[in-house]
Design an enzyme around this catalytic site. Structure first.
Site, PDB file in Angstrom:
ATOM      1  N   TYR A 155       0.425  -0.989   0.365  1.00  0.00           N
ATOM      2  CA  TYR A 155       0.309  -0.142   0.107  1.00  0.00           C
ATOM      3  C   TYR A 155       0.881   1.305  -0.257  1.00  0.00           C
ATOM      4  O   TYR A 155       1.818   1.209   0.680  1.00  0.00           O
ATOM      5  CB  TYR A 155      -0.832  -0.184   1.045  1.00  0.00           C
ATOM      6  CG  TYR A 155      -1.721   1.538   1.659  1.00  0.00           C
ATOM      7  CD1 TYR A 155      -1.982   1.967   0.450  1.00  0.00           C
ATOM      8  CD2 TYR A 155      -1.794   2.288   2.633  1.00  0.00           C
ATOM      9  CE1 TYR A 155      -3.750   2.546   0.595  1.00  0.00           C
ATOM     10  CE2 TYR A 155      -2.720   2.997   2.216  1.00  0.00           C
ATOM     11  CZ  TYR A 155      -3.503   3.534   1.681  1.00  0.00           C
ATOM     12  OH  TYR A 155      -3.778   4.506   1.418  1.00  0.00           O
ATOM     13  N   ASP A 250       9.336   3.154  -0.833  1.00  0.00           N
ATOM     14  CA  ASP A 250       8.332   3.816   0.692  1.00  0.00           C
ATOM     15  C   ASP A 250       8.635   3.239   1.785  1.00  0.00           C
ATOM     16  O   ASP A 250       8.435   1.730   2.751  1.00  0.00           O
ATOM     17  CB  ASP A 250       7.403   3.444   0.270  1.00  0.00           C
ATOM     18  CG  ASP A 250       5.686   3.965   0.736  1.00  0.00           C
ATOM     19  OD1 ASP A 250       5.688   4.457   1.545  1.00  0.00           O
ATOM     20  OD2 ASP A 250       4.620   3.599   0.587  1.00  0.00           O
ATOM     21  N   LYS A 282       4.061   8.498   8.578  1.00  0.00           N
ATOM     22  CA  LYS A 282       3.691   8.506   9.859  1.00  0.00           C
ATOM     23  C   LYS A 282       4.919   8.824  10.986  1.00  0.00           C
ATOM     24  O   LYS A 282       4.522  10.027  11.391  1.00  0.00           O
ATOM     25  CB  LYS A 282       3.933   6.297  10.351  1.00  0.00           C
ATOM     26  CG  LYS A 282       2.412   6.188   9.351  1.00  0.00           C
ATOM     27  CD  LYS A 282       2.300   4.523   8.988  1.00  0.00           C
ATOM     28  CE  LYS A 282       1.165   4.519   8.160  1.00  0.00           C
ATOM     29  NZ  LYS A 282       1.014   4.081   7.233  1.00  0.00           N
TER      30      LYS A 282
HETATM   31  C1  LIG Z   1       0.387   4.680   5.998  1.00  0.00           C
HETATM   32  C2  LIG Z   1       0.918   4.988   4.534  1.00  0.00           C
HETATM   33  C3  LIG Z   1       0.933   5.262   3.614  1.00  0.00           C
HETATM   34  C4  LIG Z   1      -0.212   6.614   3.308  1.00  0.00           C
HETATM   35  O1  LIG Z   1       0.136   6.961   4.317  1.00  0.00           O
HETATM   36  P1  LIG Z   1      -1.128   8.578   4.510  1.00  0.00           P
HETATM   37  O2  LIG Z   1      -0.244   8.900   5.474  1.00  0.00           O
HETATM   38  O3  LIG Z   1      -2.123   7.405   5.719  1.00  0.00           O
HETATM   39  O4  LIG Z   1      -1.066   8.979   3.724  1.00  0.00           O
HETATM   40  C5  LIG Z   1       1.568   4.795   2.315  1.00  0.00           C
HETATM   41  N1  LIG Z   1       2.496   4.019   2.022  1.00  0.00           N
HETATM   42  C6  LIG Z   1       2.910   3.481   3.589  1.00  0.00           C
HETATM   43  C7  LIG Z   1       3.876   2.165   3.035  1.00  0.00           C
HETATM   44  C8  LIG Z   1       1.837   3.433   4.479  1.00  0.00           C
HETATM   45  O5  LIG Z   1       1.971   2.486   5.397  1.00  0.00           O
END
Ligand SMILES: *Cc1c(COP(=O)(O)O)cnc(C)c1O
Length: 445
Positions: A155, A250, A282
Site C-alpha cells: 500500500y 516507501d 507516520k
Molecule cells: C500509511 C502508508 C502510506 C499512506 O500514508 P497516509 O499518510 O495515510 O497517506 C503510504 N505508504 C505506506 C507504506 C504506508 O504504510
C-alpha cells in the site's frame, strides 16, 4: 456504488461509541474518515477515542485499552509524550502556519537527511499519500517515462496509479482496485507479486524502456508484515539501475520505526547501490500531518521552483507538525528502539505460545519491531499467501482482546505496533488477555 444510507451497527458494551457512530454516519460516509477504522473486517462498533496517554487509550465510554495500533505507527514514544507535547505547545504559541518558510521545517529536514544516509534532500508534505504521489511524479519527470511497477499487497496511499493491486501475472496491466480510478491511470501501473524477482525481470524485458520507477515498501507492512526475502531489495536495485528506472523505497510505515534510519538501517547499505527516492510519514510527524519524500540530489533538483516538476502544499512543513516530528525523532534514542524490540518480542512470544496452546494455526513475521500474527501455518512471502489465512479466527481473537481492554488493529492484514511507553504494566495486561483470546480464536461461533 450504492447510494443506500449506511446501516450503523450498535453494541451495548460501547454505548457512547455507538451513539457517536450513529451521529457520524449521518454526516461522514460510513461514519469514519479512513475506511479501516470502520471495523468492517471484524464487525462491531469502532471505539471512539477520547484520550490517549502513554500506552493507553480511553474511549468515549471511559473504558481503557492498551494500544497496539499506535495510530498505525506514529506514536512510537506513546501518546501525549511530555517532550513532544512541550514542543507542540511551544510551536503553537508562536503561531500555527505562516505560508512562508520557517525554521522548524529546516530542522526536520536536517533530522531526516542526517538519519537516512542516501537521502540528500527532502521535500516536506502532509501525508504519506502525497509523498508517494509526488515521488512518482518526480520519477516520471526525471526519466521521461510513464509506467510504474508496484507489488501486490503493498500500500502506498490512495494515489490513483498506486491503488491497483489486482492481477499478479507477469507484466499484466492492472485493473483499478477502486471505482473512480481511470483505466488509463491504473493502466500505467504494472502489478507484480512481492518477493518475485523473475516476474520483475520479465516485466523489464518486455517494457523496460517505458518503466519510470519501481515502488516497493522497504518491508511490506500493509498485507501484514512481509519482509523482503534475502536478495530481493538488491535485485530491485540491480534491475532498476540496469534499465534506467528509479527505485522508490516507501518507508512511510517503517521509516524511523524499524530503526533510527528505518528499514534501510536494518538491511542497507546495499552492494547494488541505494534506492533513488524514499518516502516517509507516520513516525516523522509524531502524530501530526507531516510526511516527506527525498533522495538523490540530482533527482530532487527537478522539483519546482528549481526544476520543471511541480509540487506544492499550503500546509507543507507546517511549523507545529514539524516541531512534533522533530521532537519525536529526537526522542527516538537507542534505548527507545531497544524497548520496542523487547516489548514486541515479549508480546509476540506470548501470543504465539497461547495460540499454540489453543491449537490455533499461526505464523508470526517481523520487520524490526513491527510484527504480524497471520492465522495460518507457514511463511507468508506475498499477498496471495497473506490472504490465505483464517480471518474468522482473527475476528474472534480481536473481539476477545478488545473486550479485555487491548486494542489490536481491526484487520488480520496489519502490523501490530508498540511504543516505548509500553511499560511492564501494559505488557502484562496484554499477556493477561491472550489466553482467553486464543481460546476464542480456536472456537468457531
Ligand atoms: C500509511 C502508508 C502510506 C499512506 O500514508 P497516509 O499518510 O495515510 O497517506 C503510504 N505508504 C505506506 C507504506 C504506508 O504504510
Amino acid at each position: 456504488m450504492s447510494s443506500q444510507p449506511v446501516t450503523v451497527q450498535t453494541t451495548t458494551d460501547a454505548p457512547a461509541s455507538a451513539a457517536l457512530l450513529a451521529r457520524a454516519g449521518a454526516v461522514i460516509p460510513g461514519g469514519v474518515n479512513s475506511p479501516v477504522r470502520a471495523f468492517r473486517a471484524v464487525g462491531g462498533t469502532p471505539r471512539f477515542m477520547a484520550s490517549g496517554s502513554g500506552a493507553w487509550l480511553t474511549d468515549a465510554d471511559g473504558k481503557r485499552y492498551v494500544d497496539l495500533i499506535c495510530s498505525w505507527g506514529p506514536m512510537i514514544l506513546g501518546h501525549a509524550h511530555p517532550d513532544v507535547l512541550a514542543a507542540v505547545n511551544n510551536a503553537a504559541a508562536q503561531g500555527f502556519s505562516f505560508g512562508t518558510p520557517s525554521e522548524n521545517e529546516v530542522l526536520l529536514a536536517e533530522a531526516i537527511v542526517a538519519r537516512v544516509e542516501p537521502v540528500e534532500q527532502v521535500r516536506l508534505v502532509s501525508s504519506g499519500t502525497e509523498a508517494t504521489m509526488s515521488a512518482i511524479r518526480l520519477a516520471r519527470g526525471f526519466t521521461g517515462r510513464d509506467v510504474v511497477v508496484k507489488f501486490a499487497g503493498c500500500y502506498h496511499g490512495h494515489v490513483d496509479a498506486l491503488l491497483a493491486s489486482a492481477g499478479s501475472g507477469v507484466a499484466t496491466f492492472a485493473l483499478p482496485d477502486s471505482a473512480g480510478v481511470p483505466r488509463s491511470s491504473a493502466g500505467e501501473t504494472i502489478v507484480l507479486p512481492y518477493n518475485d524477482l523473475p516476474a520483475l525481470e520479465a516485466a523489464f524485458a518486455e517494457r523496460g524502456h517505458e518503466i519510470a520507477a519501481v515502488i516497493t515498501e522497504a518491508a511490506a507492512g500493509n498485507m501484514g508484515v512481509v519482509p523482503p526475502a534475502p536478495g530481493f531489495t538488491e535485485g530491485l536495485l540491480r534491475l532498476t539501475k540496469e534499465h534506467g528506472a528509479l527505485l522508490v523505497s516507501d518507508e512511510v510505515m517503517t521509516g524511523f520505526r524499524c530503526s533510527a534510519s528505518g528499514f534501510y538501517g536494518l538491511e542497507g547499505p546495499y552492494a547494488a547501490g541505494a534506492p533513488d527516492l524514499f518516502t516517509f510519514g507516520k513516525v516523522m510527524g509524531g502524530g501530526f500531518p507531516a510526511a516527506a519524500f527525498g533522495g538523490r540530489a540530482d533527482v530532487m533538483a527537478l522539483l519546482a521552483p528549481q526544476g520543471p516538476v511541480y509540487q506544492a502544499g499550503t500546509l507543507s512543513g507546517n511549523p507545529v507538525a514539524s516541531a512534533a516530528g522533530l521532537a519525536t525523532l529526537e526522542g527516538c534514542t537507542p534505548a527507545v528502539y531497544e524497548r520496542l524490540d523487547t516489548v514486541s518480542r515479549a508480546i509476540a512470544d506470548a501470543a504465539s505460545a497461547e495460540l499454540a496452546a489453543a491449537s490455533v494455526p499461526h505464523t508470526i513475521q517481523w520487520a524490526g519491531s513491527m510484527f504480524s500474527v497471520f492465522f495460518r501455518d507457514g511463511a507468508v512471502a506475498n499477498y496471495d499467501d497473506a490472504k490465505d489465512q483464517d480471518t474468522a479466527a482473527f475476528r474472534r481473537f480481536f473481539h476477545s482482546m478488545l473486550s479485555q481492554g487491548v486494542h489490536l488493529p481491526p484487520s488480520a492484514f496489519e502490523s501490530w505496533f508498540v511504543s516505548a511507553a509500553h511499560d511492564d504494566e501494559a505488557v502484562n495486561h496484554v499477556m493477561g488477555a491472550l489466553p482467553a483470546a486464543a481460546r476464542a480464536a480456536a472456537t468457531p461461533d
